[in-house]
Design a protein around this motif. Sequence first.
Motif, mmCIF file in Angstrom:
data_model
loop_
_atom_site.group_PDB
_atom_site.id
_atom_site.type_symbol
_atom_site.label_atom_id
_atom_site.label_comp_id
_atom_site.label_asym_id
_atom_site.label_seq_id
_atom_site.Cartn_x
_atom_site.Cartn_y
_atom_site.Cartn_z
ATOM 1 N N LYS A 11 -44.454 79.562 44.078
ATOM 2 C CA LYS A 11 -44.114 78.348 43.332
ATOM 3 C C LYS A 11 -44.890 78.324 42.025
ATOM 4 N N GLN A 12 -45.368 79.497 41.641
ATOM 5 C CA GLN A 12 -46.120 79.586 40.391
ATOM 6 C C GLN A 12 -45.194 79.177 39.256
ATOM 7 N N PRO A 13 -45.649 78.263 38.411
ATOM 8 C CA PRO A 13 -44.784 77.927 37.271
ATOM 9 C C PRO A 13 -44.661 79.162 36.378
ATOM 10 N N MET A 14 -43.456 79.442 35.923
ATOM 11 C CA MET A 14 -43.274 80.598 35.054
ATOM 12 C C MET A 14 -43.693 80.183 33.653
ATOM 13 N N SER A 15 -44.682 80.863 33.105
ATOM 14 C CA SER A 15 -45.098 80.472 31.767
ATOM 15 C C SER A 15 -44.236 81.189 30.747
ATOM 16 N N GLY A 17 -42.083 83.221 28.340
ATOM 17 C CA GLY A 17 -41.716 84.625 28.259
ATOM 18 C C GLY A 17 -41.520 85.337 29.587
ATOM 19 N N PHE A 18 -41.674 84.647 30.710
ATOM 20 C CA PHE A 18 -41.491 85.331 31.990
ATOM 21 C C PHE A 18 -40.044 85.180 32.460
ATOM 22 N N THR A 19 -39.535 86.271 33.025
ATOM 23 C CA THR A 19 -38.153 86.278 33.504
ATOM 24 C C THR A 19 -38.123 85.747 34.926
ATOM 25 N N LYS A 20 -37.207 84.856 35.198
ATOM 26 C CA LYS A 20 -37.078 84.394 36.584
ATOM 27 C C LYS A 20 -36.241 85.434 37.321
ATOM 28 N N LEU A 118 -50.104 87.184 33.745
ATOM 29 C CA LEU A 118 -49.607 88.553 33.923
ATOM 30 C C LEU A 118 -48.897 88.603 35.266
ATOM 31 N N ILE A 119 -47.705 89.193 35.292
ATOM 32 C CA ILE A 119 -46.997 89.395 36.562
ATOM 33 C C ILE A 119 -46.647 90.873 36.677
ATOM 34 N N LEU A 120 -47.031 91.479 37.797
ATOM 35 C CA LEU A 120 -46.630 92.861 38.075
ATOM 36 C C LEU A 120 -45.449 92.799 39.044
ATOM 37 N N TYR A 121 -44.367 93.450 38.688
ATOM 38 C CA TYR A 121 -43.162 93.483 39.537
ATOM 39 C C TYR A 121 -43.075 94.838 40.215
ATOM 40 N N HIS A 122 -43.003 94.847 41.530
ATOM 41 C CA HIS A 122 -42.882 96.103 42.287
ATOM 42 C C HIS A 122 -41.476 96.181 42.876
#
Length: 208
Positions: A11-15, A17-20, A118-122
């Motif tokens: 439920k982290q708010p997307m700050s 520039g982040f892609t949902k 920062l979000i790392l997508y795996h």
Amino acid sequence: MESREENTLGKQPMSRGFTKDKTLSSIFNIEMVKDKTAEEIKQIWQQYFAAKDTVYAVIPEEKFDLIWNRAQSCPTFLCALPRREGYEFFVGQWSGTELHFTALINIQTRGEAAASQLILYHYPELKEEKGIVLMTAEMDSTFLNVAEAQCIANQVQLFYATDRKETYGLVETFNFRPNDFKYMSVIAELEQSGLGAELKCVQNQEKT
């Protein structure tokens, strides 16, 4: 009953520039690479991101499985980012195959409203067939540059994919015995690994 901490997962708010829902198929055509070898896919992935200002990796299956299994029992951890003056701490929190980072100070001041920086997508879609997991990232460039984001990403492997009991022990302590956790031990681990040294060099060059 969900604990407050578990509640914040996913439920982290997307700050900015982040892609949902950043899916693998939104990056490239999975069907097209089905008949390619792991090595070929790795090259395609690296070429695709080489021109982009971001962090990316191709993680071998065994290493990812180790990280993933450990993340199930220890979904949060702390890493240290060398800054010009000392270090800044970032908290990493797994949410499915995404790993969200935010500065510790944000959590201390904003709590659950602290936005990811920062979000790392795996992407494990090709793991069974090709033995690799693809990773890429998005970051809030007002807080982090690529070298800094890379330093944080490297610490995921340092702490979660290590063979050293003491190193992974820091992650366990952070999750299960937070009162015993020593912040300086993360810095010591980082300095011993040499991961932060490169970044320090870059920062020192920028200074002059």
